[in-house]
Design a protein around this motif. Sequence first.
Motif, PDB file in Angstrom:
ATOM      1  N   ASN A  43      58.851  -8.079 111.700  1.00 46.17           N
ATOM      2  CA  ASN A  43      58.985  -6.789 112.368  1.00 46.17           C
ATOM      3  C   ASN A  43      59.224  -7.012 113.860  1.00 46.17           C
ATOM      4  OD1 ASN A  43      56.357  -6.706 113.868  1.00 46.17           O
ATOM      5  ND2 ASN A  43      55.537  -6.863 111.789  1.00 46.17           N
ATOM      6  N   ASP A  81      57.598  -6.533 116.440  1.00 51.61           N
ATOM      7  CA  ASP A  81      56.461  -7.093 117.184  1.00 51.61           C
ATOM      8  C   ASP A  81      56.394  -8.609 117.077  1.00 51.61           C
ATOM      9  OD1 ASP A  81      54.183  -4.342 116.465  1.00 51.61           O
ATOM     10  OD2 ASP A  81      55.651  -4.612 118.071  1.00 51.61           O
ATOM     11  N   ASP A  82      57.140  -9.191 116.156  1.00 57.90           N
ATOM     12  CA  ASP A  82      57.184 -10.648 116.026  1.00 57.90           C
ATOM     13  C   ASP A  82      58.190 -11.277 116.974  1.00 57.90           C
ATOM     14  OD1 ASP A  82      56.894 -10.049 112.521  1.00 57.90           O
ATOM     15  OD2 ASP A  82      55.294 -10.778 113.845  1.00 57.90           O
ATOM     16  N   GLU A 125      50.064 -16.850 122.497  1.00 63.11           N
ATOM     17  CA  GLU A 125      49.005 -16.659 121.520  1.00 63.11           C
ATOM     18  C   GLU A 125      49.221 -17.572 120.319  1.00 63.11           C
ATOM     19  OE1 GLU A 125      49.203 -12.572 120.210  1.00 63.11           O
ATOM     20  OE2 GLU A 125      51.082 -12.867 119.136  1.00 63.11           O
ATOM     21  N   ARG A 156      52.012 -12.774 105.768  1.00 61.93           N
ATOM     22  CA  ARG A 156      53.461 -12.750 106.001  1.00 61.93           C
ATOM     23  C   ARG A 156      54.009 -14.127 106.403  1.00 61.93           C
ATOM     24  NH1 ARG A 156      55.516  -9.968 110.122  1.00 61.93           N
ATOM     25  NH2 ARG A 156      53.659 -10.167 111.446  1.00 61.93           N
ATOM     26  N   ASP A 184      46.722 -16.044 112.967  1.00 56.84           N
ATOM     27  CA  ASP A 184      46.405 -14.818 113.691  1.00 56.84           C
ATOM     28  C   ASP A 184      46.408 -13.660 112.689  1.00 56.84           C
ATOM     29  OD1 ASP A 184      47.760 -12.293 115.384  1.00 56.84           O
ATOM     30  OD2 ASP A 184      46.211 -13.435 116.444  1.00 56.84           O
ATOM     31  N   ASP A 185      45.540 -12.699 112.907  1.00 58.90           N
ATOM     32  CA  ASP A 185      45.430 -11.581 111.959  1.00 58.90           C
ATOM     33  C   ASP A 185      46.758 -10.847 111.781  1.00 58.90           C
ATOM     34  OD1 ASP A 185      42.030 -10.531 112.834  1.00 58.90           O
ATOM     35  OD2 ASP A 185      42.779 -12.082 111.475  1.00 58.90           O
ATOM     36  N   SER A 186      47.569 -10.820 112.812  1.00 57.56           N
ATOM     37  CA  SER A 186      48.814 -10.048 112.755  1.00 57.56           C
ATOM     38  C   SER A 186      49.862 -10.660 111.833  1.00 57.56           C
ATOM     39  CB  SER A 186      49.406  -9.894 114.158  1.00 57.56           C
ATOM     40  OG  SER A 186      49.825 -11.153 114.666  1.00 57.56           O
ATOM     41  N   VAL A 187      49.674 -11.927 111.453  1.00 61.66           N
ATOM     42  CA  VAL A 187      50.687 -12.587 110.607  1.00 61.66           C
ATOM     43  C   VAL A 187      50.147 -12.961 109.231  1.00 61.66           C
ATOM     44  CG1 VAL A 187      51.788 -13.492 112.690  1.00 61.66           C
ATOM     45  CG2 VAL A 187      50.245 -14.968 111.369  1.00 61.66           C
ATOM     46  N   LYS A 188      48.862 -12.750 109.006  1.00 62.39           N
ATOM     47  CA  LYS A 188      48.284 -13.103 107.709  1.00 62.39           C
ATOM     48  C   LYS A 188      49.007 -12.376 106.582  1.00 62.39           C
ATOM     49  CE  LYS A 188      43.560 -14.293 109.093  1.00 62.39           C
ATOM     50  NZ  LYS A 188      42.135 -13.858 109.077  1.00 62.39           N
TER      51      LYS A 188
END
Length: 112
Positions: free
Chosen positions: A86, A88-89, A46, A66, A60-64
């Motif tokens: 975290n 999930d990374d 991804e 950070r 990606d929204d999950s890392v914005k």
Amino acid sequence: QVQLVESGGGLVQPGGSLTLSCEAIGSIFSTLFMGWHRQAPGKQRELVATFTPDRNIRYDDSVKGRFTISGDDARNTIYLQMNNLNPDDTAVYYCSYREVYWGQGIQVTVSS
């Protein structure tokens, strides 16, 4: 031919930080065509962060908020500053040029 060499991965505790680097060896037009992807076990690769040709940045929204991507054209190098990591990374992170050339991948593991 373009070779991409990643560095900076490793093991970090949750909440910690890492900075990845990717140097492009060979002739590239600009670091604007470079970006970062990742692939976690059992998941598809991804997009994480990339420059766009119109000089914007896409995350990606999950890392914005950070992660921060940056580039140095003089060094043909891009970076990925990753904060507040975290579990999930956890993934293999890949650098790409034009999404045609890919680095060998570098492991990032977030675990206590």
